[in-house]
Design an enzyme around this catalytic site. Structure first.
Site, PDB file in Angstrom:
ATOM      1  N   CYS A   1      50.533 -60.866  18.245  1.00  0.00           N
ATOM      2  CA  CYS A   1      50.011 -62.020  17.522  1.00  0.00           C
ATOM      3  C   CYS A   1      49.795 -61.705  16.041  1.00  0.00           C
ATOM      4  O   CYS A   1      49.304 -60.628  15.701  1.00  0.00           O
ATOM      5  CB  CYS A   1      48.706 -62.498  18.155  1.00  0.00           C
ATOM      6  SG  CYS A   1      48.944 -63.063  19.851  1.00  0.00           S
TER       7      CYS A   1
ATOM      8  N   CYS B   1      53.241 -65.442  18.677  1.00  0.00           N
ATOM      9  CA  CYS B   1      51.927 -66.057  18.809  1.00  0.00           C
ATOM     10  C   CYS B   1      51.082 -65.877  17.562  1.00  0.00           C
ATOM     11  O   CYS B   1      51.344 -65.000  16.744  1.00  0.00           O
ATOM     12  CB  CYS B   1      51.222 -65.567  20.072  1.00  0.00           C
ATOM     13  SG  CYS B   1      50.484 -63.975  19.946  1.00  0.00           S
TER      14      CYS B   1
END
Ligand code: DVN
Length: 244
Positions: free
Chosen positions: A69, A150
């Protein structure tokens, strides 16, 4: 004897398996034979113009992409500046910095009907036929890499060309379509500029990019001089996130 030796050496030099295994082992150390087997089954014994992207599903399953992420970086027509940056600074991860991407970067391979060998010469080029083993791999890997994206996602696009977001690129035709708002929250476009700025953040192709994003993904665009990216790459003290 000398002819046999010569051919053997020449064959050795072009073999892809030792390159694959040594790159793989340097990266991960384990399961590399299993990953090689999954790789090979995609294209051996096949017409090299008839390898569909799905042929690489078992390979992606054997070496899946981790969701990192806020660290995933996409690019289009900015390969050199992007990889110079990711090599020098541990801020972002591109597909070519993952196990599969780094193992196969720069390699050419194909199979042949009636043979269980891997060939590295006489293979179709990128545009000779669409379903060639190399292109299908990068298309499949790019889709899986984008599906894993993400948090805040970054893309470096080229501000020195008329259409930084080109519909025929892998980024436009595959990766953007796979960004999913339940995982990816932002798309930050870094438009890399030099002294000849051809496109800025108001470029029509970037309007298309914004429109194509999954609803819920926030779009942002910044024009950043290439010199600034290079200077940041070369400054070990510059923290990630303060480069631009
Ligand atoms: O986000 C990145 C990364 O995740 C990658 O997998 O896809 C994105 C980059 O692809 P792109 O958007 O199509 O960007 P480019 O700059 O147009 O093309 C990237 C690469 O695809 C090229 O550098 C070529 O690879 P190579 O030969 O340097 O290892 C290859 N490529 C694309 N179109 C090609 C081509 N190679 C030959 N002929 C073409 N027409």
């Amino acid at each position: 004897l000398s002819l046999g030796l010569g051919l053997g050496l020449r064959r050795e030099k072009h073999q892809i398996k030792p390159v694959f295994l040594s790159r793989c082992e340097k990266f991960s150390g384990n399961n590399c034979q299993k990953i090689w087997d999954a790789f090979q089954q995609a294209y051996v014994n096949q017409d090299p113009c008839k390898v569909p992207v799905e042929a690489y599903d078992p390979l992606i399953a054997a070496a899946p992409f981790k969701s990192e992420c806020n660290r995933m970086l996409f690019w289009s027509k900015t390969k050199d500046v992007v990889h110079d940056f990711t090599e020098k600074k541990d801020c972002f991860i591109t597909l070519e910095d993952t196990l599969l991407g780094s193992v196969l970067d720069g390699l050419t391979w194909c199979g042949k009907e009636g043979s269980s060998d891997t060939f590295t010469t006489g293979c179709p080029g990128w545009t000779d036929c669409e379903n060639n083993p190399v292109r299908s791999f990068w298309n499949r890997a790019s889709a899986a890499f984008a599906e894993a994206a993400c948090g805040a996602v970054t893309v470096m696009l080229n501000g020195s060309i008329a259409t930084p977001f080109h519909p025929a690129s892998i980024f436009a035709s595959i990766e953007v379509k796979k960004l999913n708002a339940t995982r990816a929250k932002n798309l930050n476009v870094v438009l890399v500029t030099d002294e000849h700025i051809v496109a800025n953040c108001t470029n029509p192709s970037l309007k298309d990019l914004k429109k194509e994003l999954d609803k819920g993904i926030k779009y942002n665009c910044e024009e950043v001089p290439q010199s600034q990216i290079e200077a940041c790459a070369s400054n070990p003290m510059a923290p990630c996130g303060t480069c631009w």
